[in-house]
Design a protein around this motif. Structure first.
Motif, short mmCIF file in Angstrom:
data_model
loop_
_atom_site.label_atom_id
_atom_site.label_comp_id
_atom_site.label_asym_id
_atom_site.label_seq_id
_atom_site.Cartn_x
_atom_site.Cartn_y
_atom_site.Cartn_z
N ARG A 21 48.54 -62.03 -26.53
CA ARG A 21 48.90 -62.87 -27.60
C ARG A 21 50.14 -62.68 -28.07
O ARG A 21 50.74 -63.58 -28.30
N PHE A 22 50.68 -61.57 -27.67
CA PHE A 22 52.03 -61.45 -28.15
C PHE A 22 53.07 -61.82 -27.19
O PHE A 22 54.07 -61.91 -27.32
N TYR A 23 52.66 -62.08 -26.09
CA TYR A 23 53.56 -62.73 -24.78
C TYR A 23 53.75 -64.32 -25.14
O TYR A 23 54.59 -64.74 -24.50
N TRP A 24 53.04 -64.98 -25.70
CA TRP A 24 53.12 -66.47 -25.75
C TRP A 24 54.60 -66.85 -26.41
O TRP A 24 55.35 -67.61 -25.99
N PRO A 25 54.85 -66.23 -27.49
CA PRO A 25 56.21 -66.55 -28.20
C PRO A 25 57.35 -65.96 -27.15
O PRO A 25 58.51 -66.82 -27.03
N LEU A 26 57.19 -64.85 -26.36
CA LEU A 26 58.16 -64.49 -25.48
C LEU A 26 58.41 -65.39 -24.28
O LEU A 26 59.35 -65.80 -23.93
N LEU A 32 62.36 -71.98 -22.92
CA LEU A 32 63.28 -72.68 -23.42
C LEU A 32 64.71 -72.27 -22.91
O LEU A 32 65.88 -73.23 -22.83
N ALA A 33 64.95 -71.10 -22.78
CA ALA A 33 66.27 -70.49 -22.38
C ALA A 33 66.60 -70.86 -20.90
O ALA A 33 67.54 -71.39 -20.58
#
Length: 94
Positions: A21-26, A32-33
Motif C-alpha cells: 500500500r506504500f507503493y501506490w503513491p510512488l 505522472l512523471a
C-alpha cells in the motif's frame, strides 16, 4: 526491472499487503512523471481534419426518393395487355 517488481509484489502480498500500500503513491508519481515526458500529439495518417484549408473530396447530391414510383392499386385490366406493356421489345434481325 519487471521481475524485481513482481518479486516485491509477491513478497508484499505474502506479508499481508502492508508493504504494497506504500507503493501506490510512488506508482502514481512515476506514471505522472512519465506521462509528462510523452509527446502531446501524434502524427496523423492523412490531412488534419481541423485544418480548414485541407483538400477534401467533393460532395455530390443524390436524391433518396428520385426513383420512386407510386405503388397504388391500378385499375383492373386484362393481364395479357398489362404483361405486353412491360415486356421487353423483341430485337430486330440483322
Amino acid at each position: 526491472m519487471l521481475t524485481l517488481s513482481g518479486a516485491k509484489f509477491a513478497a508484499a502480498s505474502a506479508v499481508g499487503g502492508r508493504l504494497f500500500r506504500f507503493y501506490w503513491p510512488l506508482l502514481a508519481v512515476i506514471a505522472l512523471a512519465l506521462s509528462g515526458c510523452m509527446s502531446a500529439t501524434t502524427q496523423v495518417a492523412g490531412a488534419d481534419p481541423a485544418n480548414p484549408s485541407a483538400k477534401v473530396a467533393p460532395v455530390g447530391y443524390r436524391s433518396t426518393v428520385a426513383p420512386y414510383t407510386s405503388l397504388r392499386p391500378a385499375a383492373p385490366a386484362p393481364w395479357r395487355d398489362r404483361n405486353d406493356a412491360v415486356a421487353p421489345r423483341p430485337k430486330q434481325d440483322r
